[in-house]
Write a protein that holds these residues in place. Structure first.
Motif, short mmCIF file in Angstrom:
data_model
loop_
_atom_site.label_atom_id
_atom_site.label_comp_id
_atom_site.label_asym_id
_atom_site.label_seq_id
_atom_site.Cartn_x
_atom_site.Cartn_y
_atom_site.Cartn_z
N ASP A 78 7.73 4.99 -2.16
CA ASP A 78 8.49 3.74 -2.24
C ASP A 78 9.41 3.53 -1.38
OD1 ASP A 78 7.18 3.18 -4.80
OD2 ASP A 78 8.55 4.35 -5.99
N SER A 79 9.74 4.77 -0.60
CA SER A 79 10.86 4.86 0.58
C SER A 79 10.24 3.77 1.59
CB SER A 79 11.00 6.28 1.18
OG SER A 79 9.85 6.70 1.37
N HIS A 80 8.98 3.71 1.73
CA HIS A 80 8.37 2.94 3.11
C HIS A 80 7.43 1.67 2.41
CE1 HIS A 80 9.92 6.11 5.04
NE2 HIS A 80 9.62 5.31 6.17
N GLY A 81 7.85 1.42 1.11
CA GLY A 81 7.50 0.09 0.51
C GLY A 81 8.11 -1.24 0.73
N VAL A 82 8.01 -2.05 -0.39
CA VAL A 82 8.61 -3.18 -0.60
C VAL A 82 10.26 -3.18 -0.28
CG1 VAL A 82 6.76 -4.38 -1.52
CG2 VAL A 82 8.67 -3.40 -3.05
N GLY A 83 10.61 -1.94 -0.73
CA GLY A 83 12.14 -1.74 -0.60
C GLY A 83 12.69 -1.66 0.87
N MET A 84 11.86 -1.93 2.07
CA MET A 84 12.18 -1.94 3.24
C MET A 84 12.28 -3.47 3.51
SD MET A 84 12.40 0.96 4.82
CE MET A 84 12.85 0.47 6.28
N LEU A 85 11.79 -4.30 2.80
CA LEU A 85 11.92 -5.71 3.06
C LEU A 85 13.40 -6.15 3.28
CD1 LEU A 85 9.87 -8.54 1.52
CD2 LEU A 85 12.24 -8.84 1.76
N PRO A 86 14.49 -6.02 2.60
CA PRO A 86 15.72 -6.51 2.76
C PRO A 86 16.24 -6.15 4.26
CG PRO A 86 15.55 -5.73 0.51
CD PRO A 86 14.45 -5.11 1.21
N ALA A 87 15.95 -4.88 4.79
CA ALA A 87 16.37 -4.57 5.94
C ALA A 87 15.49 -5.35 7.10
CB ALA A 87 16.23 -3.04 6.06
N TYR A 88 14.33 -5.43 6.84
CA TYR A 88 13.40 -6.14 7.89
C TYR A 88 14.09 -7.62 7.88
CZ TYR A 88 9.63 -2.70 7.49
OH TYR A 88 8.96 -1.60 7.71
N ILE A 89 14.34 -8.41 6.86
CA ILE A 89 14.76 -9.82 6.95
C ILE A 89 16.25 -9.87 7.72
CG2 ILE A 89 15.31 -11.44 5.37
CD1 ILE A 89 12.31 -11.37 5.70
N ARG A 90 16.92 -9.17 7.16
CA ARG A 90 18.13 -8.73 7.90
C ARG A 90 18.00 -8.68 9.52
NH1 ARG A 90 20.36 -5.41 4.08
NH2 ARG A 90 19.75 -3.59 5.53
N ASN A 91 16.99 -7.87 9.87
CA ASN A 91 16.68 -7.46 11.30
C ASN A 91 16.19 -8.76 11.90
OD1 ASN A 91 18.22 -4.97 11.45
ND2 ASN A 91 16.18 -3.77 11.52
N VAL A 92 15.38 -9.51 11.09
CA VAL A 92 15.08 -10.97 12.00
C VAL A 92 16.00 -11.55 12.22
CG1 VAL A 92 13.67 -12.86 11.29
CG2 VAL A 92 12.80 -10.91 10.54
N GLY A 93 17.17 -11.82 11.36
CA GLY A 93 18.27 -12.70 11.64
C GLY A 93 19.07 -12.13 12.64
N LEU A 94 19.03 -10.78 13.04
CA LEU A 94 19.81 -9.86 13.80
C LEU A 94 19.15 -10.24 15.35
CD1 LEU A 94 21.23 -7.17 11.84
CD2 LEU A 94 22.46 -8.98 12.63
N GLY A 95 17.84 -10.57 15.32
CA GLY A 95 17.20 -10.65 16.43
C GLY A 95 16.47 -9.17 16.88
N ALA A 151 0.80 -1.32 -0.02
CA ALA A 151 -0.03 0.00 -0.03
C ALA A 151 0.91 1.38 -0.11
CB ALA A 151 -0.89 -0.18 1.09
N ALA A 152 2.04 1.09 0.80
CA ALA A 152 3.07 2.33 0.69
C ALA A 152 3.50 2.60 -0.83
CB ALA A 152 4.22 1.88 1.45
N ASN A 153 3.81 1.58 -1.45
CA ASN A 153 4.28 1.62 -2.93
C ASN A 153 3.19 2.25 -3.73
OD1 ASN A 153 6.12 -0.90 -2.37
ND2 ASN A 153 7.00 0.57 -3.46
N LEU A 154 1.84 1.70 -3.48
CA LEU A 154 0.73 2.10 -4.14
C LEU A 154 0.52 3.69 -4.20
CD1 LEU A 154 -2.03 -0.61 -3.96
CD2 LEU A 154 -0.51 0.23 -5.91
N ALA A 155 0.89 3.96 -2.72
CA ALA A 155 0.55 5.59 -2.48
C ALA A 155 1.61 6.43 -2.81
CB ALA A 155 0.40 5.60 -1.11
N GLY A 156 2.79 5.82 -3.74
CA GLY A 156 3.78 6.55 -4.24
C GLY A 156 4.97 6.87 -3.17
#
Ligand code: NAD
Length: 353
Positions: free
Chosen positions: A50-67, A43-48
């Motif tokens: 992109d800074s808060h859209g799917v581009g955040m996913l790599p950081a989120y997945i990294r942070n899952v790994g880091l706890g 929805a953030a990408n749809l709203a334009g």
């Protein structure tokens, strides 16, 4: 590595949403959590934004790994006096923590007219306008003050180095029979994610956006990610800085959330958010409020030029991207695919180059 200036891939909304949900499910999220994160990012990408859209996913997945991002965390209520609710998120997925804290406050404000909700110590809660949209959909006015505890990114007005986060503020105003007004922005000239997107595309930032590591103005987006790193500037000179300070002290200090006080060496992105929800219905002003909004909107548009109401740019972008697909720049796309593969998610959506 993909060329930064190559054309973006375009992905249909539903396919991108399913892909993001599948990645979080592979990382360990329960279906509700995976779905809420995917809904929010897409929805953030749809709203334009992109800074808060799917581009955040790599950081989120990294942070899952880091706890640093704790999957499947439940929101806990530390205080509930009726009009005051304090919630602890304990680094749970921000899109779920934010959604659930809003749901508690919305139910209360509809009942009593007013509710203050403090959400403390959440992993990144994403686009704050999403929570304003949740409130206006229930007929409520909402005000949101948010702090960011992460590696500091923004210099205070007059400062030379990064000391605070991009500390966003949002306001939602519901309208009868018309789309809502949604004010939602970072108190820095740009959001960090926007500089990340520019850096990924190899584009410069506008003057007055960034300082380099020596505290000198620069147009080079990579300055924010260099070591030693540069700093974003507040928007509107001292005014943005004053609002940033308010977001830090109200969004976190007042509700007992962590504040930015020393450099963080890790990759955490922690948000706390103070939300005030008001029911115009309960206040007894709802019809007059709606009439006044209509009169005011007509008045400001009548003065010539092209005046937009906050929320309109996002709606226009949403219509366009729902029709044409969501563009994702090739560097960001490669990072998402890599993050997906790191958690064993190998199926990819069809993307138009
Ligand atoms: P932005 O500069 O694009 O401003 C967006 C706001 O301005 C919206 O309310 C929009 O409707 C309004 N707007 C834009 N053009 C307008 C016009 N011509 N007339 C009237 N209104 C107009 O936003 P930003 O500062 O880049 O922030 C992007 C996103 O980043 C936001 O959704 C914000 O919540 C999010 N953010 C989140 C965090 C976090 O830690 N979670 C931190 C910073 C920013």
């Amino acid at each position: 590595m993909a060329k930064p200036d190559a054309a973006p891939v375009r992905i249909a909304e539903a396919a991108l949403r399913d892909y993001v949900a599948a990645i979080f499910a592979a990382a360990g999220s329960e279906p509700r959590e995976a779905g809420l994160i995917a809904d929010h990012l897409v929805a953030a990408n749809l709203a334009g934004h992109d800074s808060h859209g799917v581009g955040m996913l790599p950081a989120y997945i990294r942070n899952v790994g880091l706890g640093e991002l704790k999957l499947n965390q439940r929101l806990s209520t530390a205080l509930d006096t009726g009009g005051l609710i304090l919630c602890d998120a304990a680094r749970g997925a921000g899109q779920v923590m934010g959604h659930d804290a809003m749901a508690l406050g919305i139910a209360r404000a509809r009942e009593t007219g007013l509710c203050l909700v403090g959400l403390r110590d959440s992993h990144h809660i994403g686009r704050i306008g999403t929570y304003a949209e949740q409130a206006v959909a229930a007929g409520l006015v909402s005000l949101h003050f948010v702090n960011v505890v992460s590696e500091p990114a923004v210099a205070p007005f007059g400062g030379r180095s990064a000391r605070v986060g991009t500390n966003p503020i949002a306001i939602g105003i519901p309208r009868d029979g018309e789309p809502p007004i949604v004010v939602d922005f970072a108190t820095s000239r740009w959001a960090v994610g926007k500089v990340r997107v520019a850096n990924n595309k190899g584009e410069p930032v506008p003057p007055g956006t960034l300082l380099d590591a020596e505290g000198q103005p620069t147009l080079d987006a990579s300055a924010l990610f260099a070591s030693p790193k540069g700093a974003l500037l507040p928007f509107g000179e001292h005014k943005g800085w004053c609002l940033s300070l308010a977001a830090e002290l109200l969004g976190a200090a007042l509700i007992g959330g962590p504040v930015q006080s020393h450099p963080k060496a890790d990759e955490r992105i922690v948000n706390s958010m103070l939300t005030i929800l008001i029911s115009p219905e309960r206040l007894g002003t709802a019809p007059a409020f709606q009439d006044s909004i209509g009169d005011f909107a007509a008045w400001v548009r009548d003065g010539g030029g092209e005046v937009l109401l906050p929320g309109e740019p996002e709606r226009a972008r949403r219509a366009e991207r729902q029709r044409d697909g969501i563009p994702v720049d090739p560097v960001t796309w490669a990072q998402i695919v890599e993050a997906a593969e790191s958690v064993g998610c190998t199926a990819r959506p069809e993307a138009r180059g």
